[in-house]
Design a protein around this motif. Structure first.
Motif, mmCIF file in Angstrom:
data_model
loop_
_atom_site.group_PDB
_atom_site.id
_atom_site.type_symbol
_atom_site.label_atom_id
_atom_site.label_comp_id
_atom_site.label_asym_id
_atom_site.label_seq_id
_atom_site.Cartn_x
_atom_site.Cartn_y
_atom_site.Cartn_z
ATOM 1 N N SER A 17 0.835 -1.198 0.000
ATOM 2 C CA SER A 17 0.000 0.000 0.000
ATOM 3 C C SER A 17 0.875 1.256 0.000
ATOM 4 O O SER A 17 0.605 2.219 -0.733
ATOM 5 C CB SER A 17 -0.926 0.003 1.218
ATOM 6 N N ARG A 18 1.952 1.255 0.798
ATOM 7 C CA ARG A 18 2.855 2.408 0.869
ATOM 8 C C ARG A 18 3.635 2.568 -0.433
ATOM 9 O O ARG A 18 3.873 3.692 -0.896
ATOM 10 C CB ARG A 18 3.807 2.253 2.055
ATOM 11 N N ILE A 19 4.055 1.461 -1.032
ATOM 12 C CA ILE A 19 4.760 1.530 -2.317
ATOM 13 C C ILE A 19 3.863 2.170 -3.376
ATOM 14 O O ILE A 19 4.282 3.056 -4.119
ATOM 15 C CB ILE A 19 5.218 0.127 -2.766
ATOM 16 N N SER A 111 10.860 7.422 -2.950
ATOM 17 C CA SER A 111 10.574 8.670 -2.237
ATOM 18 C C SER A 111 11.039 8.617 -0.788
ATOM 19 O O SER A 111 11.167 9.649 -0.140
ATOM 20 C CB SER A 111 9.069 8.950 -2.274
ATOM 21 N N GLY A 112 11.299 7.408 -0.272
ATOM 22 C CA GLY A 112 11.703 7.281 1.137
ATOM 23 C C GLY A 112 13.202 7.213 1.339
ATOM 24 O O GLY A 112 13.679 6.658 2.328
ATOM 25 N N MET A 113 13.989 7.776 0.395
ATOM 26 C CA MET A 113 15.448 7.732 0.506
ATOM 27 C C MET A 113 15.888 8.441 1.773
ATOM 28 O O MET A 113 15.480 9.564 2.056
ATOM 29 C CB MET A 113 16.089 8.398 -0.714
ATOM 30 N N CYS A 162 13.254 1.454 3.973
ATOM 31 C CA CYS A 162 12.583 2.494 3.200
ATOM 32 C C CYS A 162 11.177 2.792 3.724
ATOM 33 O O CYS A 162 10.814 3.960 3.892
ATOM 34 C CB CYS A 162 12.513 2.075 1.736
ATOM 35 N N TYR A 163 10.386 1.747 3.997
ATOM 36 C CA TYR A 163 8.959 1.950 4.264
ATOM 37 C C TYR A 163 8.556 1.755 5.731
ATOM 38 O O TYR A 163 7.416 2.077 6.087
ATOM 39 C CB TYR A 163 8.143 1.016 3.368
ATOM 40 N N PHE A 164 9.460 1.256 6.550
ATOM 41 C CA PHE A 164 9.162 1.081 7.974
ATOM 42 C C PHE A 164 10.338 1.617 8.793
ATOM 43 O O PHE A 164 11.044 0.855 9.472
ATOM 44 C CB PHE A 164 8.902 -0.397 8.288
ATOM 45 N N PRO A 165 10.591 2.934 8.736
ATOM 46 C CA PRO A 165 11.797 3.502 9.360
ATOM 47 C C PRO A 165 11.852 3.329 10.872
ATOM 48 O O PRO A 165 12.934 3.128 11.419
ATOM 49 C CB PRO A 165 11.728 4.983 8.969
ATOM 50 N N GLU A 166 10.695 3.398 11.568
ATOM 51 C CA GLU A 166 10.716 3.234 13.039
ATOM 52 C C GLU A 166 11.120 1.812 13.410
ATOM 53 O O GLU A 166 11.939 1.593 14.315
ATOM 54 C CB GLU A 166 9.338 3.557 13.636
ATOM 55 N N GLU A 167 10.548 0.839 12.687
ATOM 56 C CA GLU A 167 10.897 -0.554 12.964
ATOM 57 C C GLU A 167 12.372 -0.824 12.621
ATOM 58 O O GLU A 167 13.066 -1.542 13.353
ATOM 59 C CB GLU A 167 9.988 -1.495 12.158
#
Length: 481
Positions: A17-19, A111-113, A162-167
């Motif tokens: 979904s985030r991608i 976009s999450g670089m 990229c998509y789960f930076p906190e984890e």
């Protein structure tokens, strides 16, 4: 925001979904499926793969650049077209190479670089570069396949960073050995399975998925079968790249090399050299030593990269010397030598001093780099009552790396012209060139505070001395001719 605990289905749904939300990887699956279909079709003409690569101009440019790198230097003259690259290296090699480049590009353009994703992409690319070198060094024709499998093995890590930076911020702190089990607790799925699922969605074939599986450390047979070779190379490259970038003790890397070298048909010394060359190639081709330091947030790691780069500088200089045409003049030989040193050592400026036997001194003949050194052509050194470091280097035929320039014992042996020309100098090197057993010239390079010296060790000086020896032999050939 604290990281939440996930289960497998919820995490994978959130991931894709985030991608989609960010519009990332827009054409990756289409490109992968088409290239793979051509590679798997034994009856497909090479024009189909050529068309697939040429239609993507940035991809075609990178493929041409890669096939002309030192990895494929054994194939001889320069390759200038995709069609010729396919004819010489084959559809499988060019196909895997194109897939490798597309995957790296896709992650680099997300976009999450972030700094974390940049570090993981560096690790993945280093593992891929090492895998290619080990595969080609062990005389297997699966260099690009091994490189792509090593890259794909890091897919799970790249997606989470990229998509789960906190984890990922939590997982980054976990020791390598416990990473997979910790992922199951935090993400509800292992990094391996997350990567495998993504690779299947994008259309990578099962034979590559087998090679990208994460192998637990275990004893290896005396000789690895051809079917297990890519998996073993992938496992080694992943583990050694992690050790290098984590600045692990040298004995840890040597133990890994000792474990895998024999089963892969390589001498430990040869494998160690391939790893060092791969590290240096990564830095030289894509990251400056300073960029590497910033990305890894550890000066010691940048120093390790710089040492590898300096070692490669000497070898590259030798290659440039041997590539010169037979009719090259002495001036051209010195110009190539100075450029090799300037490029490899990242000095502020460099010069070639030639011995003038008539007046008993050395004279600057060629200068490159920043002013004012480039204005000093014709400068004469020597003739004084006390020998300075330039004369000492020449008289003893000894390469020198001079730092601590403010130290009283060192300062008094540095010529006045040098202190006046470069008050901001932090270090310089002197490299005598022997012709018929006598020091006939002196190569010199200086670093300033804005670009300090890195990677200069006893081993570095030895590599540069080997380069100076080849330079001297080339001058003898030119003079004799």
């Amino acid at each position: 925001m604290p990281a939440q605990k996930w289960n497998k289905n919820a995490l994978q749904q959130a991931l894709w979904s985030r991608i989609e939300e960010h519009g990332d990887f827009p054409a990756l699956a289409e490109s992968v499926r088409y290239i793979v279909s051509v590679m798997e079709d034994d009856q497909a003409p090479i024009e189909k793969l050529e068309a697939a690569v040429v239609s993507d101009v940035p991809l075609a440019h990178q493929v041409i650049r890669r096939v002309n790198s030192v990895s494929y230097a054994a194939y001889g003259r320069k390759i200038t077209s995709i069609a010729r690259a396919i004819m010489i290296l084959g559809c499988q090699t060019i196909g895997y190479l194109a897939l490798d480049i597309k995957l790296v590009e896709s992650f680099a353009q997300t976009s999450g670089m972030s700094a974390a994703l940049t570090r993981e992409l560096l690790r993945a690319e280093l593992a891929s570069t090492i895998a290619r070198a080990i595969a080609l060094g062990s005389k297997t024709k699966e260099g690009e396949k091994a490189a792509l499998c090593a890259l794909l093995q890091h897919t799970g890590r790249l997606l989470v960073a990229c998509y789960f930076p906190e984890e990922w911020a939590l997982l980054e702190k976990v020791p390598e050995a416990g990473m997979e089990s910790e992922c199951l607790g935090v993400l509800g799925v292992s990094l391996e399975n997350l990567g495998l699922d993504a690779a299947r969605r994008w259309g990578f074939p099962e034979q590559l998925l087998e090679g990208m599986r994460i192998q637990a450390p275990r004893p290896l047979p005396e000789k690895i079968s051809s079917g297990q070779r890519v998996g073993a190379i992938t496992a080694f490259s992943s583990r050694i790249s992690a050790a290098l970038l984590a600045q692990a003790p040298a004995n840890e890397s040597k133990a890994l090399i000792a474990q895998y070298a024999g089963p892969l048909g390589l001498a430990p010394e040869a494998m160690e050299a391939l790893v060092a060359e791969s590290f240096a190639r990564m830095v030289n081709s894509k990251y400056s030593s300073r960029a590497l330091e910033t990305m890894l947030e550890a000066p010691g790691r940048a120093e390790a990269a710089a040492q590898a780069r300096v070692a490669e500088c000497g070898q590259k200089g030798i290659e440039r010397m041997t590539a010169l045409p037979p009719g090259a003049s002495i001036t051209e030989v010195f110009q190539v030598a100075l450029q090799a040193l300037t490029d490899g050592l990242e000095v502020t400026a460099a010069a070639a001093f030639i011995r003038n036997t008539q007046v008993g001194c050395i004279e600057a003949k060629l200068c490159v780099g920043e002013r004012p050194l480039c204005d000093l052509s014709g400068l004469r050194c020597g003739g004084g009552a006390e020998l300075d470091v330039f004369q000492l280097s020449m008289s003893k035929a000894l390469g020198m790396f001079i730092q601590d320039l403010d130290d009283a014992n060192i300062s008094r042996k540095i010529p006045v012209w040098h202190r006046q020309a470069y008050p901001q100098a932090t270090a310089f090197f002197l490299l005598p060139v022997l012709v018929h057993g006598k020091a006939a010239a002196l190569l010199y390079g200086v670093w300033s505070a804005a670009a300090p010296a890195r990677g200069m060790t006893d081993a570095s000086i030895a590599a540069l001395n080997a380069f100076a020896q080849v330079l001297g032999q080339r001058i003898e050939q030119v003079a004799g001719g």
